[in-house]
Design an enzyme around this catalytic site. Sequence first.
Site, PDB file in Angstrom:
ATOM      1  N   LYS A  23      25.901  -3.884  -0.440  1.00  0.00           N
ATOM      2  CA  LYS A  23      26.936  -3.666  -0.573  1.00  0.00           C
ATOM      3  C   LYS A  23      27.082  -2.838  -0.099  1.00  0.00           C
ATOM      4  CE  LYS A  23      26.435  -2.471  -5.061  1.00  0.00           C
ATOM      5  NZ  LYS A  23      26.438  -1.952  -6.220  1.00  0.00           N
ATOM      6  N   HIS A  68       4.729   5.176  12.341  1.00  0.00           N
ATOM      7  CA  HIS A  68       4.438   5.264  10.172  1.00  0.00           C
ATOM      8  C   HIS A  68       3.044   6.859  10.022  1.00  0.00           C
ATOM      9  CE1 HIS A  68       3.276   4.154   6.074  1.00  0.00           C
ATOM     10  NE2 HIS A  68       2.375   2.486   6.273  1.00  0.00           N
ATOM     11  N   ARG A 127      11.157   3.769   3.930  1.00  0.00           N
ATOM     12  CA  ARG A 127      10.840   3.049   4.745  1.00  0.00           C
ATOM     13  C   ARG A 127      12.123   2.115   4.974  1.00  0.00           C
ATOM     14  NH1 ARG A 127       5.560  -1.518   4.272  1.00  0.00           N
ATOM     15  NH2 ARG A 127       4.518   0.449   4.767  1.00  0.00           N
ATOM     16  N   ARG A 170       0.843  -1.631  -0.352  1.00  0.00           N
ATOM     17  CA  ARG A 170      -0.065   0.236  -0.220  1.00  0.00           C
ATOM     18  C   ARG A 170       0.712   1.133  -0.122  1.00  0.00           C
ATOM     19  NH1 ARG A 170      -2.841  -4.163   1.409  1.00  0.00           N
ATOM     20  NH2 ARG A 170      -0.589  -4.496   2.134  1.00  0.00           N
TER      21      ARG A 170
HETATM   22  N1   CP Z   1      -0.391  -0.110   5.599  1.00  0.00           N
HETATM   23  C1   CP Z   1       0.834  -0.229   5.722  1.00  0.00           C
HETATM   24  O1   CP Z   1       1.743   0.459   6.038  1.00  0.00           O
HETATM   25  O2   CP Z   1       0.950  -1.636   4.252  1.00  0.00           O
HETATM   26  P1   CP Z   1       1.410  -1.344   3.764  1.00  0.00           P
HETATM   27  O3   CP Z   1       2.864  -2.656   4.357  1.00  0.00           O
HETATM   28  O4   CP Z   1       1.916  -3.110   2.778  1.00  0.00           O
HETATM   29  O5   CP Z   1       2.683  -0.421   2.671  1.00  0.00           O
END
Ligand code: CP
Length: 305
Positions: free
Chosen positions: A82, A131, A103, A53
């Site tokens: 690496k 998040h 991420r 997502r």
């Molecule tokens: N909600 C969410 O972060 O989904 P993904 O891990 O698929 O990005």
Amino acid sequence: MRPKHLFSVRDISKEDMEGIFHLALSIENNPKDFAKICEGKILATLFFEPSTRTKLSFESAMLRLGGQILGFSSAKVSSAAKDESIADTIRMINSYAHIAVIRHFIEGIGEIAQKFATIPILSGGTGTQEHPTQALLDMYTIQKEFKKIENLNIGVMGDLLYGRTIPSLLYSLTKYDNVNVHLISPPALRIRKNVELRLQDAGFNYQMTENLKDVIDELDVLYVTRIQKERFPDPTDYERLKGAYHIKPEDMHNAKDNLIILHPLPRVGEIDYKIDEHKSSRYFQQAQNGVWVRMALILKFLDLG
Ligand code: CP
């Protein structure tokens, strides 16, 4: 937007959040008005952990704004394999894109971005920490459903220890008056002490319980999360806890008529597929809202909205 980067919802104000929601709603209602606004701009998505997502909705968001995208979806296909440092990766991306989503599993990524990034960097999820863009789309979904966030009763259920969406959602809720939260989890998966201390510092109303049935009749929102298999140091603990919750339609009998069920997804058994047809389920609309919110975030952080 006040901050240059976004690694925590604690860095943005309630006014910032409401500005994002306002813009996201304008985009949702009139997407064609925004279709060329990012022409000539590039979004980089640097994902060192798996995603469906967050990565794809950010990419969809930039494409819908008329911009372009580049990136990678695994550390294995980048020079991190690496042993390149994340600081050097960020230095490179300064030259390749106008804005980036990262991420990563390391907790200090925000400080590294602050030091080395000359372009805006948004967290696409940081370890077990936060998040923030997920919380913004969660809040947008709640706001759209109830036309308010104040005075709501919200149940947050599942893996509150390792789920990174949880601290971001709770910190976001502290910005609103008279929100009451029931934290529903096995004792072993309660929120971390540092998160709890921040909630206490904010004077936040919350209670802890283990059983959904004890609080279901009070809730306006039930926010469910999966047990985060990949975060458990000891796999036997995951095996013991993985089946802690499995919501079925019959569990909703005492729920309010206008209860909504949210989930950041992916789900792995905590919500029965039969709930998808239940009047309360909103998790797929919630994921769709991620596109509008992430379009708004790109515009805000590029100073275009
Ligand atoms: N909600 C969410 O972060 O989904 P993904 O891990 O698929 O990005």
